[in-house]
Design an enzyme around this catalytic site. Structure first.
Site, short mmCIF file in Angstrom:
data_model
loop_
_atom_site.label_atom_id
_atom_site.label_comp_id
_atom_site.label_asym_id
_atom_site.label_seq_id
_atom_site.Cartn_x
_atom_site.Cartn_y
_atom_site.Cartn_z
N LYS A 8 -31.65 -16.53 41.43
CA LYS A 8 -32.72 -17.14 42.23
C LYS A 8 -32.43 -18.62 42.40
O LYS A 8 -31.69 -19.22 41.60
CB LYS A 8 -34.10 -16.98 41.56
CG LYS A 8 -34.22 -17.54 40.13
CD LYS A 8 -34.47 -19.01 40.03
CE LYS A 8 -34.53 -19.48 38.60
NZ LYS A 8 -34.43 -20.97 38.48
N THR A 91 -24.13 -18.97 33.79
CA THR A 91 -25.27 -19.16 32.88
C THR A 91 -25.61 -20.65 32.75
O THR A 91 -24.77 -21.51 33.05
CB THR A 91 -24.93 -18.64 31.47
OG1 THR A 91 -23.80 -19.37 30.98
CG2 THR A 91 -24.63 -17.16 31.48
N GLY A 92 -26.82 -20.92 32.31
CA GLY A 92 -27.27 -22.31 32.13
C GLY A 92 -27.16 -23.09 33.42
O GLY A 92 -26.84 -24.27 33.44
N ALA A 93 -27.43 -22.41 34.53
CA ALA A 93 -27.19 -23.02 35.84
C ALA A 93 -28.48 -23.31 36.61
O ALA A 93 -28.46 -23.90 37.69
CB ALA A 93 -26.30 -22.08 36.68
N GLY A 94 -29.62 -22.81 36.09
CA GLY A 94 -30.86 -22.92 36.86
C GLY A 94 -30.96 -21.81 37.88
O GLY A 94 -31.72 -21.90 38.84
N LEU A 95 -30.21 -20.74 37.65
CA LEU A 95 -30.17 -19.61 38.59
C LEU A 95 -30.87 -18.37 38.05
O LEU A 95 -30.98 -17.37 38.75
CB LEU A 95 -28.71 -19.26 38.94
CG LEU A 95 -27.93 -20.37 39.65
CD1 LEU A 95 -26.46 -19.95 39.83
CD2 LEU A 95 -28.55 -20.73 40.98
N GLY A 96 -31.33 -18.44 36.80
CA GLY A 96 -32.10 -17.34 36.22
C GLY A 96 -31.30 -16.08 35.96
O GLY A 96 -31.88 -14.99 35.85
N GLY A 97 -30.01 -16.18 35.83
CA GLY A 97 -29.18 -14.98 35.68
C GLY A 97 -29.53 -14.14 34.47
O GLY A 97 -29.69 -12.92 34.56
N GLY A 98 -29.73 -14.79 33.34
CA GLY A 98 -30.09 -14.04 32.14
C GLY A 98 -31.46 -13.40 32.27
O GLY A 98 -31.66 -12.24 31.91
N ASP A 132 -39.26 -17.21 33.53
CA ASP A 132 -38.91 -16.81 34.90
C ASP A 132 -38.34 -15.40 34.98
O ASP A 132 -37.72 -15.03 35.96
CB ASP A 132 -38.00 -17.86 35.59
CG ASP A 132 -36.65 -18.00 34.92
OD1 ASP A 132 -35.85 -18.83 35.38
OD2 ASP A 132 -36.41 -17.30 33.93
#
Ligand code: SUD
Ligand code: ADP
Length: 270
Positions: A8, A91-98, A132
């Site tokens: 996201k 990961t840790g990107a502000g992309l909500g992958g986890g 999120d």
């Protein structure tokens, strides 16, 4: 069963105040992007988790996919499954992958075991995994409020726009990013900006409150955002707590990035 958990971006992110529970009240628009992981859940004699693709920081036993299984196992006494995750979203990107992987594990378990959990019930379970995660139980853009788990559909489409996502080799911890924030009520509410201000005028009006403190610590993230504007982006911003930035373009662009910058681009189909 196989699913493709998306990532996201945050279209605007206002941190309003710090709550008594230590979380921050916020308003943001979560927008799904088809840069996805690959997730498989199949019945098994014993519970197992395996992964391939990019490395995931932390203990595999704490993976959000396993935490999602244990969350439903507690209430529904599920049989064991084997979960395989092929990691693609940085990961840790502000992309909500986890968060997306956790939410999609809930969705796959719901289908696999015919639990008949409604989207609302799934969102409530997801909210226990992370602020999120709930968004990823929905498939359309949502206004997130509360700590991010209260969702309201928003009539907003970027269909046909060309999106570029770029993540520099920097890890921004979400907790660290929140610690750097001075919460404040915005002059204009996010819904009003998103629904009444045209995309061409979002620059300078649609803000991510994490940017000032994260850019001060990591100027290269701001430089990447400015690079997208120079390449013709109508609007560019950091996503969430970073480090990924995104640019929205009216037409396709072919950008080369420095070594270490992981990127994705494509035409948005919703
Ligand atoms: C910042 C945002 C914006 O969309 O996304 P990312 O940048 O991580 O993608 C989210 O709020 C991240 O959500 P999520 O990553 O699920 O956070 P959680 O696991 O619930 O919380 C991690 C830590 O972030 C802080 N936190 C998170 C959410 C919130 N509304 N207030 C907070 O203060 C707390 O310190 C918490 O201990
Ligand atoms: N399936 C997963 N994918 C990615 N990170 C995960 C996963 N499960 C647990 N995590 C932990 O969650 C942290 C942040 O996850 P992620 O949602 O990708 O961050 P962000 O929302 O900032 O992009 C990671 O640093 C990792 O320790």
């Amino acid at each position: 069963m196989v699913a493709f958990p998306p990532c996201k971006i945050n279209l605007g992110l206002h941190i309003l105040y710090k709550r008594t529970d230590g979380y921050h009240a916020l308003e943001t628009c979560f927008y799904p992007v088809p840069w996805t992981d690959i997730l498989e859940v199949i019945p098994s004699d014993t519970l197992a988790f395996s992964q391939s693709g990019d490395a995931i920081p932390g203990d595999p036993h704490d993976n959000l996919c396993l935490r999602a299984y244990h969350l439903l196992q507690k209430d529904f006494h599920l049989s064991p499954v084997r979960i395989h995750l092929h990691k693609i979203i940085p990961t840790g990107a502000g992309l909500g992958g986890g968060s997306s992987d956790g939410a999609y594990t809930l969705r796959l378990l719901n289908d696999l075991f015919n639990l008949h959990l409604t989207p609302t019930a799934l969102a409530a379970y997801a909210a226990q995994l992370g602020s999120d995660c709930a968004f990823f139980t929905q498939d359309a853009p949502q206004l997130g409020t509360g700590r991010g788990e209260i969702l309201t559909p928003i009539d907003l489409s970027l269909k046909g726009k060309f999106l570029v996502l770029a993540k520099p080799p920097i890890h921004v911890s979400t907790a660290e990013a929140y610690a750097g924030i001075t919460p404040a009520a915005p002059a204009t509410g996010l819904t009003q900006t998103l629904t009444q201000v045209p995309l061409a005028a979002w620059k300078g009006q649609l803000h991510n409150d994490f940017e000032p403190s994260v850019f001060a610590r990591h100027p290269s993230i701001e430089a990447l955002k400015e690079r997208l504007y120079r390449a013709g982006a109508v609007y560019a911003s950091m996503s969430g707590s970073g480090a990924a930035v995104f640019g929205i373009f009216d037409k396709g662009v072919d950008l080369a990035f420095d070594a270490g910058v992981v990127h994705w681009s494509g035409v948005l189909t919703r």
